[in-house]
Design a protein around this motif. Structure first.
Motif, PDB file in Angstrom:
ATOM      1  N   MET A  53       0.839  -1.155   0.000  1.00 52.25           N
ATOM      2  CA  MET A  53       0.000   0.000   0.000  1.00 52.25           C
ATOM      3  C   MET A  53       0.896   1.233   0.000  1.00 52.25           C
ATOM      4  SD  MET A  53      -3.092   1.312   2.501  1.00 52.25           S
ATOM      5  CE  MET A  53      -2.611   0.316   3.819  1.00 52.25           C
ATOM      6  N   LYS A  54       0.432   2.264  -0.696  1.00 47.75           N
ATOM      7  CA  LYS A  54       1.169   3.519  -0.765  1.00 47.75           C
ATOM      8  C   LYS A  54       0.186   4.659  -0.517  1.00 47.75           C
ATOM      9  CE  LYS A  54       3.796   6.421  -3.913  1.00 47.75           C
ATOM     10  NZ  LYS A  54       4.319   6.581  -5.263  1.00 47.75           N
ATOM     11  N   ILE A  55       0.572   5.602   0.325  1.00 47.91           N
ATOM     12  CA  ILE A  55      -0.260   6.764   0.605  1.00 47.91           C
ATOM     13  C   ILE A  55       0.565   8.010   0.315  1.00 47.91           C
ATOM     14  CG2 ILE A  55      -1.537   8.049   2.355  1.00 47.91           C
ATOM     15  CD1 ILE A  55      -1.923   5.372   3.826  1.00 47.91           C
ATOM     16  N   SER A  56       0.010   8.901  -0.497  1.00 47.31           N
ATOM     17  CA  SER A  56       0.668  10.159  -0.820  1.00 47.31           C
ATOM     18  C   SER A  56      -0.230  11.310  -0.384  1.00 47.31           C
ATOM     19  CB  SER A  56       0.917  10.281  -2.328  1.00 47.31           C
ATOM     20  OG  SER A  56       1.765   9.257  -2.775  1.00 47.31           O
ATOM     21  N   VAL A  57       0.385  12.354   0.145  1.00 48.63           N
ATOM     22  CA  VAL A  57      -0.343  13.559   0.544  1.00 48.63           C
ATOM     23  C   VAL A  57       0.272  14.723  -0.210  1.00 48.63           C
ATOM     24  CG1 VAL A  57      -0.964  15.064   2.465  1.00 48.63           C
ATOM     25  CG2 VAL A  57      -0.764  12.603   2.842  1.00 48.63           C
ATOM     26  N   GLY A  58      -0.571  15.552  -0.790  1.00 51.96           N
ATOM     27  CA  GLY A  58      -0.070  16.696  -1.538  1.00 51.96           C
ATOM     28  C   GLY A  58      -1.004  17.883  -1.436  1.00 51.96           C
ATOM     29  N   TYR A  59      -0.456  19.065  -1.706  1.00 53.70           N
ATOM     30  CA  TYR A  59      -1.228  20.300  -1.671  1.00 53.70           C
ATOM     31  C   TYR A  59      -2.017  20.424  -2.969  1.00 53.70           C
ATOM     32  CZ  TYR A  59      -2.302  25.266  -1.684  1.00 53.70           C
ATOM     33  OH  TYR A  59      -2.952  26.464  -1.742  1.00 53.70           O
ATOM     34  N   VAL A  60      -3.278  20.816  -2.864  1.00 58.59           N
ATOM     35  CA  VAL A  60      -4.144  21.010  -4.029  1.00 58.59           C
ATOM     36  C   VAL A  60      -4.658  22.444  -3.994  1.00 58.59           C
ATOM     37  CG1 VAL A  60      -6.247  20.272  -5.203  1.00 58.59           C
ATOM     38  CG2 VAL A  60      -4.867  18.594  -3.972  1.00 58.59           C
ATOM     39  N   GLU A  61      -4.349  23.210  -5.043  1.00 59.97           N
ATOM     40  CA  GLU A  61      -4.837  24.585  -5.115  1.00 59.97           C
ATOM     41  C   GLU A  61      -6.284  24.620  -5.574  1.00 59.97           C
ATOM     42  OE1 GLU A  61      -2.421  27.018  -7.612  1.00 59.97           O
ATOM     43  OE2 GLU A  61      -0.652  26.788  -6.366  1.00 59.97           O
ATOM     44  N   LYS A  62      -6.987  25.642  -5.152  1.00 55.53           N
ATOM     45  CA  LYS A  62      -8.369  25.836  -5.569  1.00 55.53           C
ATOM     46  C   LYS A  62      -8.414  25.964  -7.095  1.00 55.53           C
ATOM     47  CE  LYS A  62     -12.359  28.820  -5.026  1.00 55.53           C
ATOM     48  NZ  LYS A  62     -12.927  29.972  -4.309  1.00 55.53           N
ATOM     49  N   ASP A  63      -9.363  25.279  -7.711  1.00 58.37           N
ATOM     50  CA  ASP A  63      -9.531  25.330  -9.160  1.00 58.37           C
ATOM     51  C   ASP A  63     -11.026  25.342  -9.453  1.00 58.37           C
ATOM     52  OD1 ASP A  63      -9.576  25.055 -11.895  1.00 58.37           O
ATOM     53  OD2 ASP A  63      -8.834  23.002 -11.902  1.00 58.37           O
ATOM     54  N   ASN A  64     -11.521  26.482  -9.871  1.00 62.11           N
ATOM     55  CA  ASN A  64     -12.928  26.550 -10.237  1.00 62.11           C
ATOM     56  C   ASN A  64     -13.114  26.782 -11.727  1.00 62.11           C
ATOM     57  OD1 ASN A  64     -12.089  29.173 -10.342  1.00 62.11           O
ATOM     58  ND2 ASN A  64     -13.515  29.959  -8.823  1.00 62.11           N
ATOM     59  N   LYS A  65     -12.034  26.615 -12.492  1.00 63.37           N
ATOM     60  CA  LYS A  65     -12.089  26.830 -13.935  1.00 63.37           C
ATOM     61  C   LYS A  65     -12.133  25.519 -14.720  1.00 63.37           C
ATOM     62  CE  LYS A  65      -9.519  31.092 -13.483  1.00 63.37           C
ATOM     63  NZ  LYS A  65      -8.270  31.792 -13.731  1.00 63.37           N
ATOM     64  N   GLY A  66     -11.630  24.450 -14.157  1.00 61.04           N
ATOM     65  CA  GLY A  66     -11.570  23.173 -14.855  1.00 61.04           C
ATOM     66  C   GLY A  66     -12.935  22.517 -14.987  1.00 61.04           C
ATOM     67  N   VAL A  67     -13.062  21.639 -15.958  1.00 54.68           N
ATOM     68  CA  VAL A  67     -14.323  20.933 -16.176  1.00 54.68           C
ATOM     69  C   VAL A  67     -14.598  19.977 -15.019  1.00 54.68           C
ATOM     70  CG1 VAL A  67     -15.549  19.336 -17.694  1.00 54.68           C
ATOM     71  CG2 VAL A  67     -14.095  21.122 -18.672  1.00 54.68           C
ATOM     72  N   MET A  68     -13.576  19.244 -14.583  1.00 53.44           N
ATOM     73  CA  MET A  68     -13.714  18.315 -13.462  1.00 53.44           C
ATOM     74  C   MET A  68     -12.790  18.792 -12.341  1.00 53.44           C
ATOM     75  SD  MET A  68     -13.887  14.666 -15.459  1.00 53.44           S
ATOM     76  CE  MET A  68     -14.297  13.769 -13.984  1.00 53.44           C
ATOM     77  N   CYS A  69     -13.215  19.824 -11.631  1.00 53.78           N
ATOM     78  CA  CYS A  69     -12.386  20.440 -10.596  1.00 53.78           C
ATOM     79  C   CYS A  69     -12.166  19.481  -9.436  1.00 53.78           C
ATOM     80  CB  CYS A  69     -13.045  21.706 -10.082  1.00 53.78           C
ATOM     81  SG  CYS A  69     -13.272  22.932 -11.370  1.00 53.78           S
ATOM     82  N   TYR A  70     -10.923  19.334  -9.058  1.00 51.82           N
ATOM     83  CA  TYR A  70     -10.574  18.479  -7.918  1.00 51.82           C
ATOM     84  C   TYR A  70     -10.507  19.310  -6.647  1.00 51.82           C
ATOM     85  CZ  TYR A  70      -8.084  15.065  -5.097  1.00 51.82           C
ATOM     86  OH  TYR A  70      -7.719  14.200  -4.104  1.00 51.82           O
ATOM     87  N   GLY A  71      -9.941  20.526  -6.743  1.00 49.63           N
ATOM     88  CA  GLY A  71      -9.800  21.385  -5.582  1.00 49.63           C
ATOM     89  C   GLY A  71     -10.905  22.416  -5.506  1.00 49.63           C
ATOM     90  N   LYS A  72     -11.880  22.171  -4.675  1.00 53.20           N
ATOM     91  CA  LYS A  72     -12.964  23.134  -4.491  1.00 53.20           C
ATOM     92  C   LYS A  72     -12.468  24.346  -3.716  1.00 53.20           C
ATOM     93  CE  LYS A  72     -16.325  19.417  -4.403  1.00 53.20           C
ATOM     94  NZ  LYS A  72     -17.303  18.692  -3.587  1.00 53.20           N
ATOM     95  N   GLU A  73     -11.391  24.167  -2.980  1.00 56.57           N
ATOM     96  CA  GLU A  73     -10.719  25.213  -2.223  1.00 56.57           C
ATOM     97  C   GLU A  73      -9.290  24.739  -1.997  1.00 56.57           C
ATOM     98  OE1 GLU A  73     -11.836  24.445   2.298  1.00 56.57           O
ATOM     99  OE2 GLU A  73     -13.616  24.549   1.025  1.00 56.57           O
ATOM    100  N   ASP A  74      -8.419  25.617  -1.492  1.00 55.84           N
ATOM    101  CA  ASP A  74      -7.055  25.183  -1.165  1.00 55.84           C
ATOM    102  C   ASP A  74      -7.145  24.106  -0.091  1.00 55.84           C
ATOM    103  OD1 ASP A  74      -6.080  27.016  -2.938  1.00 55.84           O
ATOM    104  OD2 ASP A  74      -5.465  28.463  -1.433  1.00 55.84           O
ATOM    105  N   MET A  75      -6.519  22.979  -0.338  1.00 51.22           N
ATOM    106  CA  MET A  75      -6.618  21.858   0.600  1.00 51.22           C
ATOM    107  C   MET A  75      -5.486  20.868   0.371  1.00 51.22           C
ATOM    108  SD  MET A  75      -9.672  19.597  -1.008  1.00 51.22           S
ATOM    109  CE  MET A  75     -10.392  20.298  -2.463  1.00 51.22           C
ATOM    110  N   PHE A  76      -5.483  19.816   1.149  1.00 53.32           N
ATOM    111  CA  PHE A  76      -4.552  18.719   0.946  1.00 53.32           C
ATOM    112  C   PHE A  76      -5.302  17.571   0.306  1.00 53.32           C
ATOM    113  CE2 PHE A  76      -2.421  21.038   4.308  1.00 53.32           C
ATOM    114  CZ  PHE A  76      -1.132  21.046   3.842  1.00 53.32           C
TER     115      PHE A  76
END
Length: 60
Positions: free
Chosen positions: A1-24
């Motif tokens: 098993m592998k677990i990765s944690v990363g910073y995700v910037e807010k993205d409200n321009k993409g079609v399938m936005c992953y970051g609804k707000e700045d988060m991990f």
């Protein structure tokens, strides 16, 4: 098993936005042999993990 944690910037321009707000973001990778035995249990566990994320208004 592998677990990765990363910073995700807010993205409200993409079609399938992953970051609804700045988060991990957390990525969980599970590598297993594909066997019929236990397959239903794995599907249930993964389904439950997705359900929990959706209930918390997360993404997957």
């Amino acid at each position: 098993m592998k677990i990765s944690v990363g910073y995700v910037e807010k993205d409200n321009k993409g079609v399938m936005c992953y970051g609804k707000e700045d988060m991990f973001g957390v990525v969980l990778v599970i590598k297993e042999k594909r066997e019929n035995e236990g397959m239903c249990d794995r599907e249930r566990v993964v389904g439950k993990m997705v359900d929990v994320r959706v209930e918390d208004e997360g993404s997957y």
